[in-house]
Design a protein around this motif. Sequence first.
Motif, PDB file in Angstrom:
ATOM      1  N   GLY B 143       0.778  -1.237   0.000  1.00 20.79           N
ATOM      2  CA  GLY B 143       0.000   0.000   0.000  1.00 20.79           C
ATOM      3  C   GLY B 143       0.808   1.284   0.000  1.00 20.79           C
ATOM      4  O   GLY B 143       0.242   2.376   0.088  1.00 20.79           O
ATOM      5  N   VAL B 144       2.147   1.193  -0.107  1.00 21.05           N
ATOM      6  CA  VAL B 144       2.961   2.426  -0.165  1.00 21.05           C
ATOM      7  C   VAL B 144       2.905   2.966  -1.594  1.00 21.05           C
ATOM      8  O   VAL B 144       3.186   2.234  -2.554  1.00 21.05           O
ATOM      9  CB  VAL B 144       4.431   2.140   0.241  1.00 21.05           C
ATOM     10  N   ALA B 145       2.544   4.248  -1.726  1.00 20.59           N
ATOM     11  CA  ALA B 145       2.389   4.843  -3.063  1.00 20.59           C
ATOM     12  C   ALA B 145       3.759   5.105  -3.680  1.00 20.59           C
ATOM     13  O   ALA B 145       4.580   5.785  -3.065  1.00 20.59           O
ATOM     14  CB  ALA B 145       1.604   6.132  -2.970  1.00 20.59           C
ATOM     15  N   PRO B 146       4.020   4.576  -4.878  1.00 21.11           N
ATOM     16  CA  PRO B 146       5.298   4.877  -5.533  1.00 21.11           C
ATOM     17  C   PRO B 146       5.258   6.257  -6.178  1.00 21.11           C
ATOM     18  O   PRO B 146       4.175   6.763  -6.465  1.00 21.11           O
ATOM     19  CB  PRO B 146       5.394   3.792  -6.596  1.00 21.11           C
ATOM     20  N   ASP B 147       6.433   6.850  -6.358  1.00 25.27           N
ATOM     21  CA  ASP B 147       6.494   8.104  -7.117  1.00 25.27           C
ATOM     22  C   ASP B 147       7.556   7.957  -8.207  1.00 25.27           C
ATOM     23  O   ASP B 147       8.116   6.865  -8.391  1.00 25.27           O
ATOM     24  CB  ASP B 147       6.748   9.308  -6.205  1.00 25.27           C
ATOM     25  N   GLN B 148       7.818   9.023  -8.922  1.00 28.04           N
ATOM     26  CA  GLN B 148       8.722   8.946 -10.064  1.00 28.04           C
ATOM     27  C   GLN B 148      10.163   8.620  -9.660  1.00 28.04           C
ATOM     28  O   GLN B 148      10.870   7.943 -10.405  1.00 28.04           O
ATOM     29  CB  GLN B 148       8.672  10.263 -10.849  1.00 28.04           C
ATOM     30  N   VAL B 149      10.594   9.083  -8.485  1.00 21.02           N
ATOM     31  CA  VAL B 149      11.966   8.766  -8.048  1.00 21.02           C
ATOM     32  C   VAL B 149      12.085   7.262  -7.823  1.00 21.02           C
ATOM     33  O   VAL B 149      13.052   6.623  -8.260  1.00 21.02           O
ATOM     34  CB  VAL B 149      12.346   9.545  -6.766  1.00 21.02           C
ATOM     35  N   SER B 150      11.078   6.676  -7.152  1.00 19.56           N
ATOM     36  CA  SER B 150      11.112   5.227  -6.908  1.00 19.56           C
ATOM     37  C   SER B 150      11.145   4.477  -8.241  1.00 19.56           C
ATOM     38  O   SER B 150      11.885   3.501  -8.397  1.00 19.56           O
ATOM     39  CB  SER B 150       9.883   4.757  -6.140  1.00 19.56           C
ATOM     40  N   LEU B 151      10.334   4.946  -9.191  1.00 18.27           N
ATOM     41  CA  LEU B 151      10.249   4.239 -10.470  1.00 18.27           C
ATOM     42  C   LEU B 151      11.538   4.365 -11.281  1.00 18.27           C
ATOM     43  O   LEU B 151      11.991   3.391 -11.894  1.00 18.27           O
ATOM     44  CB  LEU B 151       9.052   4.762 -11.267  1.00 18.27           C
ATOM     45  N   VAL B 152      12.140   5.576 -11.266  1.00 20.49           N
ATOM     46  CA  VAL B 152      13.427   5.743 -11.972  1.00 20.49           C
ATOM     47  C   VAL B 152      14.460   4.801 -11.350  1.00 20.49           C
ATOM     48  O   VAL B 152      15.219   4.121 -12.062  1.00 20.49           O
ATOM     49  CB  VAL B 152      13.905   7.216 -11.897  1.00 20.49           C
ATOM     50  N   THR B 153      14.467   4.737 -10.008  1.00 18.36           N
ATOM     51  CA  THR B 153      15.433   3.877  -9.321  1.00 18.36           C
ATOM     52  C   THR B 153      15.247   2.417  -9.737  1.00 18.36           C
ATOM     53  O   THR B 153      16.222   1.707 -10.006  1.00 18.36           O
ATOM     54  CB  THR B 153      15.259   4.009  -7.786  1.00 18.36           C
ATOM     55  N   LYS B 154      13.995   1.963  -9.803  1.00 21.38           N
ATOM     56  CA  LYS B 154      13.748   0.558 -10.164  1.00 21.38           C
ATOM     57  C   LYS B 154      14.129   0.287 -11.622  1.00 21.38           C
ATOM     58  O   LYS B 154      14.652  -0.766 -11.943  1.00 21.38           O
ATOM     59  CB  LYS B 154      12.272   0.176  -9.939  1.00 21.38           C
ATOM     60  N   LEU B 155      13.867   1.262 -12.480  1.00 22.43           N
ATOM     61  CA  LEU B 155      14.238   1.113 -13.889  1.00 22.43           C
ATOM     62  C   LEU B 155      15.759   0.955 -14.029  1.00 22.43           C
ATOM     63  O   LEU B 155      16.258   0.094 -14.770  1.00 22.43           O
ATOM     64  CB  LEU B 155      13.770   2.358 -14.646  1.00 22.43           C
ATOM     65  N   VAL B 156      16.478   1.790 -13.272  1.00 20.10           N
ATOM     66  CA  VAL B 156      17.945   1.734 -13.272  1.00 20.10           C
ATOM     67  C   VAL B 156      18.400   0.362 -12.761  1.00 20.10           C
ATOM     68  O   VAL B 156      19.292  -0.283 -13.338  1.00 20.10           O
ATOM     69  CB  VAL B 156      18.512   2.871 -12.383  1.00 20.10           C
ATOM     70  N   GLU B 157      17.759  -0.123 -11.701  1.00 21.13           N
ATOM     71  CA  GLU B 157      18.180  -1.393 -11.091  1.00 21.13           C
ATOM     72  C   GLU B 157      17.867  -2.595 -11.993  1.00 21.13           C
ATOM     73  O   GLU B 157      18.672  -3.519 -12.076  1.00 21.13           O
ATOM     74  CB  GLU B 157      17.503  -1.557  -9.726  1.00 21.13           C
ATOM     75  N   VAL B 158      16.702  -2.552 -12.664  1.00 19.29           N
ATOM     76  CA  VAL B 158      16.378  -3.676 -13.572  1.00 19.29           C
ATOM     77  C   VAL B 158      17.380  -3.706 -14.726  1.00 19.29           C
ATOM     78  O   VAL B 158      17.869  -4.776 -15.125  1.00 19.29           O
ATOM     79  CB  VAL B 158      14.923  -3.568 -14.099  1.00 19.29           C
ATOM     80  N   THR B 159      17.733  -2.519 -15.249  1.00 14.92           N
ATOM     81  CA  THR B 159      18.727  -2.465 -16.341  1.00 14.92           C
ATOM     82  C   THR B 159      20.064  -3.014 -15.847  1.00 14.92           C
ATOM     83  O   THR B 159      20.722  -3.806 -16.537  1.00 14.92           O
ATOM     84  CB  THR B 159      18.903  -1.011 -16.833  1.00 14.92           C
ATOM     85  N   ALA B 160      20.450  -2.598 -14.632  1.00 16.48           N
ATOM     86  CA  ALA B 160      21.723  -3.062 -14.065  1.00 16.48           C
ATOM     87  C   ALA B 160      21.694  -4.577 -13.886  1.00 16.48           C
ATOM     88  O   ALA B 160      22.641  -5.276 -14.255  1.00 16.48           O
ATOM     89  CB  ALA B 160      21.978  -2.365 -12.735  1.00 16.48           C
ATOM     90  N   LEU B 161      20.577  -5.072 -13.373  1.00 16.78           N
ATOM     91  CA  LEU B 161      20.483  -6.511 -13.111  1.00 16.78           C
ATOM     92  C   LEU B 161      20.557  -7.311 -14.414  1.00 16.78           C
ATOM     93  O   LEU B 161      21.162  -8.389 -14.453  1.00 16.78           O
ATOM     94  CB  LEU B 161      19.178  -6.825 -12.364  1.00 16.78           C
ATOM     95  N   SER B 162      19.967  -6.763 -15.491  1.00 17.63           N
ATOM     96  CA  SER B 162      20.031  -7.508 -16.752  1.00 17.63           C
ATOM     97  C   SER B 162      21.471  -7.572 -17.264  1.00 17.63           C
ATOM     98  O   SER B 162      21.862  -8.563 -17.887  1.00 17.63           O
ATOM     99  CB  SER B 162      19.103  -6.915 -17.803  1.00 17.63           C
ATOM    100  N   LEU B 163      22.279  -6.548 -16.975  1.00 20.35           N
ATOM    101  CA  LEU B 163      23.699  -6.602 -17.363  1.00 20.35           C
ATOM    102  C   LEU B 163      24.468  -7.570 -16.463  1.00 20.35           C
ATOM    103  O   LEU B 163      25.371  -8.268 -16.920  1.00 20.35           O
ATOM    104  CB  LEU B 163      24.324  -5.196 -17.255  1.00 20.35           C
ATOM    105  N   VAL B 164      24.070  -7.598 -15.183  1.00 21.33           N
ATOM    106  CA  VAL B 164      24.740  -8.500 -14.237  1.00 21.33           C
ATOM    107  C   VAL B 164      24.463  -9.954 -14.627  1.00 21.33           C
ATOM    108  O   VAL B 164      25.355 -10.800 -14.604  1.00 21.33           O
ATOM    109  CB  VAL B 164      24.246  -8.234 -12.788  1.00 21.33           C
TER     110      VAL B 164
END
Lengths: 156, 391
Positions: B143-164
């Motif tokens: 129930g925690v509302a996400p915002d754009q900073v959270s989403l940018v962070t997750k996008l960065v992390e998913v991209t990083a994880l795909s390289l890892v």
Amino acid sequence: MTTDTRTRPDDESIINVIRVLVLLQGGIAFVSMLEVAFTTAMTGGSTIFALLLTTVAALLTLRLSTGIGKLSRRARRITIRIEKVIVVIAFLEVLLALLLAQTLPAPVTLITRFVVPVVVITLLRRPLALEMFGVPSRPERKQRRLRRTRTVGATR
Amino acid sequence: MNPIAERVGEPLSRQAGDYVGSPLYRVIPEHAAAWLALGLLLLGVLILRRRTDTGRPSAIITGYRNLSADRRFLAWLIASSAALHLGLALGNTFDVYAVGFAIDSVLLFNIARRLILGRRWRRWAALVLLGSILGYVASSLGGVAPDQVSLVTKLVEVTALSLVLSPARPSRIRQLGASTAVVTLLTLVAIGSWVGAFSAGAGGHHLGDVPEPGVLLPIGEDREPTVAETRAADDLYAATVQAVSQWEDAAQAGKDGYAVEGITGREFHADNQAYIDDGAVLDPTRPESLIYAEGPRGPVLVGVLYQMSGIGNPGPAVGGPITVWHAHDNVCFALTPPALAGLVSPLGMCPVGSFAVPITNEMLHIWTVPGIPEPFGDLDDEWLDNYLAGL
């Protein structure tokens, strides 16, 4: 011993960067496909065509990321064309947002619809990428064209 | 303007900044420090680079310059996520989330350092990135509302994880596994984001509420209505119920210009283009849209939607806090055929063949079904389902 390679040229792993960025786009398109499938189910099928288009886009983009990894020239060419379309549409949406709401789209939208496609196009056009995909560079293409014109002229 | 609409004064125009919307499409103030932290990371790297170039070598810069292109990119992604987490930790009030952000930040900075210095990093990176992404999904589902900073962070992390997960020349199976993992994680992030945003935005259409994604409410605090406002709202309601009874039969509404073809679902909006374009404001005899639900024996008229013409024109809130007008943002509009295609995804995309509408004109729902608990604002779906089942 490590060497300080400040002016280190591109290395082949740049393809991996492009592949991962295209894979990311494919994943985002896949998520969009699930979202529009939900909307289609809720609205009794009014967005069925958008669902079909998004499904095709998602599958194509995921396939392209594999093609990029395999250094397919066709995948490179199609990717550049699709990215150009994405950038043009994103640019129009930015204009629309500025005109109607006097604000820019959200940061994630700007990153996924604008920054990532521009980076992918730029990387796919770098000399090393051209070389790896076996695509002649622009001066080479010009020279070939010139040679062809001369040959045709001489034959006549 | 009809007499009902003349009763109150409103600002002459409203712009995007005069509304409050869902945090899903915004940066909440507590998270703004994350952008600053990202800026400081860039500044720090520039300073280190300059020092190295002027003869005071830094192991980080030297190590970075020896990395391959994909590892340089990965180092940036991990360091960016670390900086964003640091900003989130500093901007938040001291709670369990702030501690989690701080731990994540330290771990990610350390992984970026190990990657640059050529130490073992891959397994740690996979664990920490995966933990961070799944932590986000769990908190959003909670129930925690996400915002754009959270989403940018997750996008960065998913991209990083795909390289890892996939090195430069992966085997076919490894590549397929990595691709499946990336798509699955993006799907989880999106599902979590939707659930978090809708749970936090369950407040409805009252001033001071956190709106649901896609809804914009004028900035303001909820208050008790005055006696005059309550009377005005009652008058508007009575006039609307009386005027729309002629369209209980959808076929009659169709004859009068409403687009009633293909009524489906609970809230089918049948627009009347002539009434949308006529410039009339809050006229019960010419409502811009009728709302039908699919009942057991055919369409059931459940309410009307009054619309203002033109974006940024505030609707007359005749009943004060009872009749709060709203607009929509980040709506996807399909062109093939013209129809609403949902909301802009948390990952920033509209379905292919549609475009994002940044803001719409203002509108006001009035629910005319007998016995409805809340005649203005949000429709109580559960109540309506029971009502329709009893018909």
